[in-house]
Scaffold this motif. Structure first.
Motif, PDB file in Angstrom:
ATOM      1  N   ILE A   1       0.890  -1.154   0.000  1.00 47.45           N
ATOM      2  CA  ILE A   1       0.000   0.000   0.000  1.00 47.45           C
ATOM      3  C   ILE A   1       0.932   1.209   0.000  1.00 47.45           C
ATOM      4  N   TRP A   2       0.442   2.429   0.013  1.00 50.52           N
ATOM      5  CA  TRP A   2       1.349   3.595   0.024  1.00 50.52           C
ATOM      6  C   TRP A   2       2.410   3.448   1.107  1.00 50.52           C
ATOM      7  N   TYR A   3       2.016   2.866   2.246  1.00 44.12           N
ATOM      8  CA  TYR A   3       2.880   2.782   3.439  1.00 44.12           C
ATOM      9  C   TYR A   3       4.165   2.008   3.165  1.00 44.12           C
ATOM     10  N   SER A   4       4.151   1.127   2.177  1.00 45.43           N
ATOM     11  CA  SER A   4       5.343   0.321   1.903  1.00 45.43           C
ATOM     12  C   SER A   4       6.499   1.175   1.383  1.00 45.43           C
ATOM     13  N   TRP A   5       6.205   2.416   0.985  1.00 45.84           N
ATOM     14  CA  TRP A   5       7.231   3.320   0.458  1.00 45.84           C
ATOM     15  C   TRP A   5       7.675   4.350   1.490  1.00 45.84           C
ATOM     16  N   ARG A   6       7.280   4.174   2.745  1.00 46.43           N
ATOM     17  CA  ARG A   6       7.543   5.201   3.770  1.00 46.43           C
ATOM     18  C   ARG A   6       9.029   5.569   3.861  1.00 46.43           C
ATOM     19  N   HIS A   7       9.906   4.570   3.837  1.00 47.89           N
ATOM     20  CA  HIS A   7      11.345   4.854   3.969  1.00 47.89           C
ATOM     21  C   HIS A   7      11.873   5.600   2.750  1.00 47.89           C
ATOM     22  N   GLN A   8      11.421   5.203   1.576  1.00 49.16           N
ATOM     23  CA  GLN A   8      11.902   5.838   0.342  1.00 49.16           C
ATOM     24  C   GLN A   8      11.384   7.263   0.214  1.00 49.16           C
TER      25      GLN A   8
ATOM     26  N   GLY B   1      16.337  -8.821  -5.249  1.00 44.52           N
ATOM     27  CA  GLY B   1      16.936  -9.529  -4.125  1.00 44.52           C
ATOM     28  C   GLY B   1      17.290 -10.944  -4.545  1.00 44.52           C
ATOM     29  N   GLU B   2      18.487 -11.379  -4.196  1.00 43.03           N
ATOM     30  CA  GLU B   2      18.901 -12.749  -4.528  1.00 43.03           C
ATOM     31  C   GLU B   2      18.040 -13.779  -3.802  1.00 43.03           C
TER      32      GLU B   2
ATOM     33  N   ASN C   1      15.134  -9.833  -0.033  1.00 41.37           N
ATOM     34  CA  ASN C   1      13.979 -10.696  -0.274  1.00 41.37           C
ATOM     35  C   ASN C   1      12.920  -9.924  -1.071  1.00 41.37           C
ATOM     36  N   HIS C   2      11.704 -10.422  -1.081  1.00 46.50           N
ATOM     37  CA  HIS C   2      10.665  -9.822  -1.917  1.00 46.50           C
ATOM     38  C   HIS C   2      10.265  -8.416  -1.452  1.00 46.50           C
ATOM     39  N   PHE C   3      10.518  -8.103  -0.190  1.00 42.64           N
ATOM     40  CA  PHE C   3      10.142  -6.792   0.364  1.00 42.64           C
ATOM     41  C   PHE C   3      11.390  -5.952   0.603  1.00 42.64           C
ATOM     42  N   VAL C   4      12.275  -5.939  -0.367  1.00 41.05           N
ATOM     43  CA  VAL C   4      13.612  -5.391  -0.166  1.00 41.05           C
ATOM     44  C   VAL C   4      13.597  -3.920   0.239  1.00 41.05           C
ATOM     45  N   GLN C   5      12.609  -3.148  -0.220  1.00 42.56           N
ATOM     46  CA  GLN C   5      12.595  -1.719   0.112  1.00 42.56           C
ATOM     47  C   GLN C   5      12.224  -1.479   1.563  1.00 42.56           C
ATOM     48  N   GLU C   6      11.580  -2.450   2.201  1.00 46.41           N
ATOM     49  CA  GLU C   6      11.281  -2.365   3.627  1.00 46.41           C
ATOM     50  C   GLU C   6      12.343  -3.102   4.448  1.00 46.41           C
ATOM     51  N   GLN C   7      12.883  -4.162   3.890  1.00 41.87           N
ATOM     52  CA  GLN C   7      13.882  -4.981   4.576  1.00 41.87           C
ATOM     53  C   GLN C   7      15.225  -4.264   4.691  1.00 41.87           C
ATOM     54  N   LEU C   8      15.674  -3.650   3.597  1.00 42.56           N
ATOM     55  CA  LEU C   8      16.998  -3.016   3.526  1.00 42.56           C
ATOM     56  C   LEU C   8      16.850  -1.596   2.963  1.00 42.56           C
ATOM     57  N   PRO C   9      16.093  -0.745   3.673  1.00 37.70           N
ATOM     58  CA  PRO C   9      15.741   0.562   3.092  1.00 37.70           C
ATOM     59  C   PRO C   9      16.922   1.471   2.803  1.00 37.70           C
ATOM     60  N   ASP C  10      17.925   1.488   3.675  1.00 38.14           N
ATOM     61  CA  ASP C  10      19.036   2.417   3.465  1.00 38.14           C
ATOM     62  C   ASP C  10      19.783   2.103   2.172  1.00 38.14           C
ATOM     63  N   GLU C  11      20.027   0.811   1.933  1.00 40.54           N
ATOM     64  CA  GLU C  11      20.724   0.425   0.708  1.00 40.54           C
ATOM     65  C   GLU C  11      19.876   0.728  -0.523  1.00 40.54           C
ATOM     66  N   VAL C  12      18.608   0.362  -0.457  1.00 40.40           N
ATOM     67  CA  VAL C  12      17.713   0.606  -1.592  1.00 40.40           C
ATOM     68  C   VAL C  12      17.595   2.101  -1.864  1.00 40.40           C
TER      69      VAL C  12
END
Length: 312
Positions: A37-44, A253-254, A289-300
């Motif tokens: 949802i929109w919330y999945s982009w909070r870090h970005q 994500g690998e 993994n499949h949720f890489v933007q939430e899992q590893l936000p700083d790198e993404v």
């Protein structure tokens, strides 16, 4: 999070929920997947606004706080594309970067092909170039109990999800889809049965995050969400010569289960995907993994900002 502003915008007869932060002419529009949802982009969104970009994320029609279409079963990917164009028009935005995750990558690709004059560049996470149509995935090569095949069947996911409250459904999907294996149910199972109730949430996804998602899906339900993507991804979107001419970045994500779809890893690594996206850069994240933007936000975030700055 508090600095992100929220509003409803009248788009093609529906009020769509839009989250926004930042200002100025450099615009980035984020398109979510499922069960996101929109919330999945909070870090970005916060990171990009701090780097001088105007970041906009919407809940697709029928998702979260956006209105339901009057006939959800007639909703298609083309509706999502038309909604984004109408949103840009309503904001007076001539061109924007588009970032899409999971099925949200498909309208990104459609827009880049059909409306290149509106797109400065694209970033997709977890999905290489593919657009809706009969040949989108080799469904005949996928296991019979695979989640896409199960959820494609009208009523099946509704019955499966309906055994649980919304929060449990979202919890189960996040746990299950964080794994690196394909989600395949046995003949006597449904997809929700693949998660043990005692399994903890991923370390990067807390109860506050789960509550935020659950609250949004409690509002919208899953009716439109199951229609788009699962029941319309094989419908012809009307594009006959697909080629993305704008700069593009793919972040994979690998450990994303999607990479195990038949032929997909080779499609990316062999360079065949560049037949459709010539200006493509690809980044593989070893632990992603499949949720890489939430899992590893700083790198993404750094990958995205570097790409945007290069093409601004």
């Amino acid at each position: 999070m508090d600095q992100i502003q929220h509003k409803h915008v009248e788009i093609r007869g529906l009020k769509l929920h839009v989250a926004e932060i930042g200002s100025g002419p450099k615009v980035v529009v984020f398109l979510h997947g499922f069960p996101e949802i929109w919330y999945s982009w909070r870090h970005q969104m916060i990171a990009l606004s701090n780097s001088g970009y105007r970041a906009i994320a919407l809940d697709f029609r029928g998702y979260g706080l956006s209105d339901q279409p009057s006939e959800p079963e007639k909703t298609s990917f083309n509706d999502l594309v038309d909604d984004v164009i109408a949103l840009l028009d309503s904001f007076g935005i001539a061109t924007a970067f588009l970032i899409g995750k999971d099925f949200g990558a498909m309208p990104v690709f459609q827009l880049a092909v059909a409306h290149p004059e509106r797109v400065s560049g694209i970033v997709t996470l977890g999905i290489p170039f593919m657009i809706p149509g009969p040949s989108i995935l080799p469904l005949h090569l996928l296991p019979k109990g695979f989640y896409i095949l199960r959820w494609k069947e009208p009523g099946r996911a509704e019955a499966d999800f309906g055994r649980f409250d919304v929060k449990t459904v979202i919890r189960n999907i996040y746990i299950l889809f964080s794994g690196s294996e394909l989600q395949v149910a046995g003949e006597d199972q449904e997809i929700m049965d693949l998660v043990e109730p005692s399994t903890p949430l991923p370390s990067w996804f807390n109860e506050e995050d789960l509550t935020a998602y659950a609250t949004l899906y409690e509002n919208s339900g899953f009716r439109t969400a199951l229609q788009v993507p699962y029941r319309t991804m094989s419908d012809d979107c009307g594009i006959s010569d697909p080629k993305v001419k704008v700069p593009a970045l793919l972040i994979m994500g690998e450990k994303d289960y999607v990479i195990k779809f038949p032929g997909l890893d080779e499609y990316i690594r062999s360079g065949k995907v560049k037949e459709f996206v010539p200006k493509l850069e690809t980044i593989f994240m070893p632990e992603g993994n499949h949720f890489v933007q939430e899992q590893l936000p700083d790198e993404v975030n750094q990958f995205i900002i570097t790409f945007l700055n290069k093409h601004t």
